[in-house]
Write a protein that holds these residues in place. Sequence first.
Motif, PDB file in Angstrom:
ATOM      1  N   ARG A  15       0.765  -1.233  -0.166  1.00 35.85           N
ATOM      2  CA  ARG A  15       0.061   0.052   0.058  1.00 35.85           C
ATOM      3  C   ARG A  15       0.888   1.228   0.066  1.00 35.85           C
ATOM      4  O   ARG A  15       0.586   2.228  -0.879  1.00 35.85           O
ATOM      5  N   SER A  17       3.697   1.772  -0.938  1.00 37.29           N
ATOM      6  CA  SER A  17       4.566   1.902  -2.304  1.00 37.29           C
ATOM      7  C   SER A  17       4.102   2.960  -3.179  1.00 37.29           C
ATOM      8  O   SER A  17       4.862   3.381  -4.127  1.00 37.29           O
ATOM      9  N   ARG A  18       2.836   3.041  -3.224  1.00 40.26           N
ATOM     10  CA  ARG A  18       2.026   3.732  -4.182  1.00 40.26           C
ATOM     11  C   ARG A  18       1.402   4.869  -3.532  1.00 40.26           C
ATOM     12  O   ARG A  18       0.704   5.507  -4.252  1.00 40.26           O
TER      13      ARG A  18
END
Length: 238
Positions: A15, A17-18
């Motif tokens: 989650r 990471s973006r």
Amino acid sequence: MTKLSVNINKLATLRNSRGGNVPNLIEATKDIESFGAQGITIHPRPDERHIRYQDARDLKKVVTTEFNIEGNPVPKFIDLVLEVKPTQVTLVPDAEDAITSNAGWDTIKHKDFLVDVIKTFKENGIRTSIFVDPDVEMVKGAAETGTDRIELYTESFADEFATGNKEASVKLFTEAAEMAHQLGLGINAGHDLSLDNIKFFKEHIPNLLEVSIGHALICESLYMGLENVINMYLHRLK
């Protein structure tokens, strides 16, 4: 049957990471429990690089099985646990910059500190467990702290099991578990347990109450699906 607690740290890593909220930890937790897992584990670290402290607060509202929060009992962590009041707190002596947990407590050297922290948690109705290496002396030391349970740190088992030396891989863990049971401690285990090694470990650890599995379980789910993998673990833990 040994209970399966699913560590959702890796879902939080994905989650984060973006940005945003995909995957949604709340919905994933509900699904994991509906698939049969008997607990949810999180391990927030001070830099919040995966699980955030707010996640602990939000998850408390939706977890219907056992809620286990792991971490190094620095003041910020202690405050969080006392606020959230999970079913269980697992004390892990990891450094702030540790990629993952890499050692158990020296329960003799840190006895006084552990006694104080554990007393605080137990006074607030929170079951305590402390991360230990498969060392009989460390188990004896754990019994002196007032903890309810130990969690056996299983990386060395997993490493040796992978070489094919199965009987040797589990010997120290069996001895540690037997001592813990004699001393009245509950027995949990975790770190690098997987579908490949969990059945063998379970069969050789007497009175194993709970395993906490995250990294391997999430990786295996990429190929086989989360519901299938959880049920495969449950079958191996019977």
